[in-house]
Design a protein around this motif. Structure first.
Motif, PDB file in Angstrom:
ATOM      1  N   ARG A   1       0.853  -1.195   0.000  1.00 30.36           N
ATOM      2  CA  ARG A   1       0.000   0.000   0.000  1.00 30.36           C
ATOM      3  C   ARG A   1       0.884   1.238   0.000  1.00 30.36           C
ATOM      4  N   ARG A   2       0.812   1.975  -1.080  1.00 29.28           N
ATOM      5  CA  ARG A   2       1.612   3.183  -1.232  1.00 29.28           C
ATOM      6  C   ARG A   2       0.674   4.309  -1.666  1.00 29.28           C
ATOM      7  N   ARG A   3       0.694   5.396  -0.913  1.00 32.57           N
ATOM      8  CA  ARG A   3      -0.134   6.548  -1.269  1.00 32.57           C
ATOM      9  C   ARG A   3       0.662   7.817  -1.028  1.00 32.57           C
TER      10      ARG A   3
ATOM     11  N   GLU B   1       3.405   1.108   3.064  1.00 32.83           N
ATOM     12  CA  GLU B   1       3.220  -0.021   3.977  1.00 32.83           C
ATOM     13  C   GLU B   1       3.233  -1.302   3.163  1.00 32.83           C
ATOM     14  N   SER B   2       4.093  -2.246   3.563  1.00 34.29           N
ATOM     15  CA  SER B   2       4.195  -3.484   2.808  1.00 34.29           C
ATOM     16  C   SER B   2       4.694  -4.612   3.704  1.00 34.29           C
ATOM     17  N   ARG B   3       4.222  -5.817   3.419  1.00 32.25           N
ATOM     18  CA  ARG B   3       4.700  -7.007   4.118  1.00 32.25           C
ATOM     19  C   ARG B   3       5.687  -7.783   3.260  1.00 32.25           C
ATOM     20  N   GLN B   4       6.027  -7.237   2.107  1.00 30.43           N
ATOM     21  CA  GLN B   4       6.994  -7.894   1.235  1.00 30.43           C
ATOM     22  C   GLN B   4       7.854  -6.830   0.562  1.00 30.43           C
ATOM     23  N   ALA B   5       8.988  -7.246   0.039  1.00 33.30           N
ATOM     24  CA  ALA B   5       9.890  -6.305  -0.620  1.00 33.30           C
ATOM     25  C   ALA B   5       9.295  -5.832  -1.948  1.00 33.30           C
ATOM     26  N   SER B   6       9.690  -4.621  -2.339  1.00 29.51           N
ATOM     27  CA  SER B   6       9.230  -4.063  -3.609  1.00 29.51           C
ATOM     28  C   SER B   6      10.371  -3.228  -4.205  1.00 29.51           C
ATOM     29  N   PRO B   7      10.306  -2.910  -5.502  1.00 24.50           N
ATOM     30  CA  PRO B   7      11.404  -2.158  -6.123  1.00 24.50           C
ATOM     31  C   PRO B   7      11.537  -0.740  -5.564  1.00 24.50           C
TER      32      PRO B   7
ATOM     33  N   VAL C   1      10.690   6.016   9.626  1.00 21.12           N
ATOM     34  CA  VAL C   1      10.325   4.604   9.662  1.00 21.12           C
ATOM     35  C   VAL C   1       9.499   4.341  10.914  1.00 21.12           C
ATOM     36  N   SER C   2       8.257   3.924  10.729  1.00 20.78           N
ATOM     37  CA  SER C   2       7.351   3.663  11.849  1.00 20.78           C
ATOM     38  C   SER C   2       7.452   2.222  12.334  1.00 20.78           C
ATOM     39  N   GLN C   3       7.580   1.284  11.384  1.00 22.47           N
ATOM     40  CA  GLN C   3       7.709  -0.131  11.733  1.00 22.47           C
ATOM     41  C   GLN C   3       8.722  -0.771  10.797  1.00 22.47           C
ATOM     42  N   GLY C   4       9.481  -1.733  11.332  1.00 27.84           N
ATOM     43  CA  GLY C   4      10.441  -2.451  10.510  1.00 27.84           C
ATOM     44  C   GLY C   4      11.779  -1.731  10.429  1.00 27.84           C
ATOM     45  N   THR C   5      12.598  -2.159   9.498  1.00 26.72           N
ATOM     46  CA  THR C   5      13.916  -1.574   9.260  1.00 26.72           C
ATOM     47  C   THR C   5      14.080  -1.318   7.770  1.00 26.72           C
TER      48      THR C   5
ATOM     49  N   ARG D   1      15.868  -2.533  -3.654  1.00 30.62           N
ATOM     50  CA  ARG D   1      14.637  -3.099  -3.111  1.00 30.62           C
ATOM     51  C   ARG D   1      14.226  -2.343  -1.869  1.00 30.62           C
ATOM     52  N   MET D   2      12.900  -2.211  -1.677  1.00 31.99           N
ATOM     53  CA  MET D   2      12.325  -1.629  -0.475  1.00 31.99           C
ATOM     54  C   MET D   2      11.861  -2.785   0.403  1.00 31.99           C
ATOM     55  N   PRO D   3      12.434  -2.961   1.601  1.00 32.34           N
ATOM     56  CA  PRO D   3      12.062  -4.101   2.441  1.00 32.34           C
ATOM     57  C   PRO D   3      10.675  -3.910   3.058  1.00 32.34           C
ATOM     58  N   PRO D   4      10.101  -4.959   3.629  1.00 36.98           N
ATOM     59  CA  PRO D   4       8.817  -4.815   4.326  1.00 36.98           C
ATOM     60  C   PRO D   4       8.945  -3.815   5.473  1.00 36.98           C
ATOM     61  N   CYS D   5       8.077  -2.831   5.505  1.00 35.05           N
ATOM     62  CA  CYS D   5       8.132  -1.819   6.565  1.00 35.05           C
ATOM     63  C   CYS D   5       6.931  -0.892   6.425  1.00 35.05           C
TER      64      CYS D   5
END
Length: 294
Positions: A13-15, A35-41, A56-60, A92-96
């Protein structure tokens, strides 16, 4: 610049809101949430003329900046300078969950100490965790998504509060001036005297004497190196200090003005509005709102 994030995915989810969309005020180029639970470009890119502030609110978030990799942990805030090449590690953008802001501080806070602090930030500045920063981004994004008729003013207000708090944090943790751009010893001495006597009504001539040059020589050198006259710079320091004093509800605005050596509360309010865009009372009201939310 436009970035190719790849194909949309239901798990991502990107807005974001961009300048020119009638949502953002002058000086704010983009406000986004990812917001994502998986990596993205997230390919390598740059933003000429604007700072990118990422929280960064959650994750690394693993980031590549100027050829090296860094990690931004939950609660941390990272600042990219204008034009710096950056992107995700391995593109890559990690889950976060993170927020980002593209902004020109000198447009929102012209002739201010905060804008000068941003201009002197080193590459890849990291700001340590602070719940207040999270609230700024959450409120800022909510305002962008709202339909409030005064949302432009509200968005500008939240961005100014964010920039001033970042500037105060960076000032508390000394920031190196970029190589090749240090102030000369006479100018540094005058600035140190101004900071030492920021709450005093010390005559400006006595502060300039710390530079150990003739009055005309130190005035001209100060103006050339800082871009401001000594009096303008001194007033900016006083207003920066007033932002901290206004957090104390036991101090009236008149008391804050006199404590910082202003001749009257009216003059203090005039200078305050010129530098921050708000009256002291309006600024204090916004701070009170933020405290309730945190």
């Amino acid at each position: 610049m436009n970035i190719n994030y790849g194909k949309p995915h239901p798990g991502i989810r990107r807005r974001y809101f961009e300048s020119g969309s009638a949502v953002l005020p002058d000086g704010v180029q983009l406000v986004g949430r990812y917001e994502s639970r998986q990596a993205s470009p997230l390919p390598r890119h740059r933003h000429p003329g604007v700072f990118e502030i990422k929280y960064v609110s959650q994750g690394t978030l693993r980031y590549r900046l100027n050829g090296g990799d860094i990690e931004i942990h939950a609660g941390e805030l990272h600042i990219c300078r204008p034009g710096e090449p950056h992107g995700g590690a391995n593109n890559r953008m990690p889950p976060c969950l993170c927020y980002w802001l593209e902004v020109m501080p000198e447009r929102l806070l012209p002739d201010s100490e905060t804008a000068r602090i941003f201009a002197s930030l080193p590459s890849g500045k990291l700001v340590p965790p602070d719940r207040r920063l999270a609230m700024y981004f959450e409120r800022l994004f909510d305002e962008c998504a709202s339909q409030r008729p005064d949302r432009l003013n509200c968005i500008a207000g939240w961005v100014r509060l964010l920039l001033v708090d970042i500037g105060r944090e960076c000032r508390a943790r000394p920031v190196a001036v970029p190589a090749g751009q240090p102030y000369s010893e006479p100018v540094r001495a005058v600035i140190a005297a101004m900071r030492q006597h920021v709450a005093d009504a010390e005559p400006l001539e006595q502060l300039l004497a710390a530079g150990r040059l003739s009055p005309s020589a130190i005035f001209e050198r100060f103006r050339q190196e800082t871009g401001h006259t000594p009096n303008e710079f001194r007033l900016q320091l006083k207003i920066e200090r007033s932002l901290e004093l206004l957090r104390d509800p036991s101090l009236s605005i008149t008391a804050v003005a006199f404590r910082l050596g202003f001749s009257s509360s009216q003059y203090f309010a005039t200078v305050f509005r010129k530098i921050t865009g708000y009256s002291p009372r309006r600024w204090r009201d916004r701070l009170a709102t933020l405290e309730r939310l945190t």
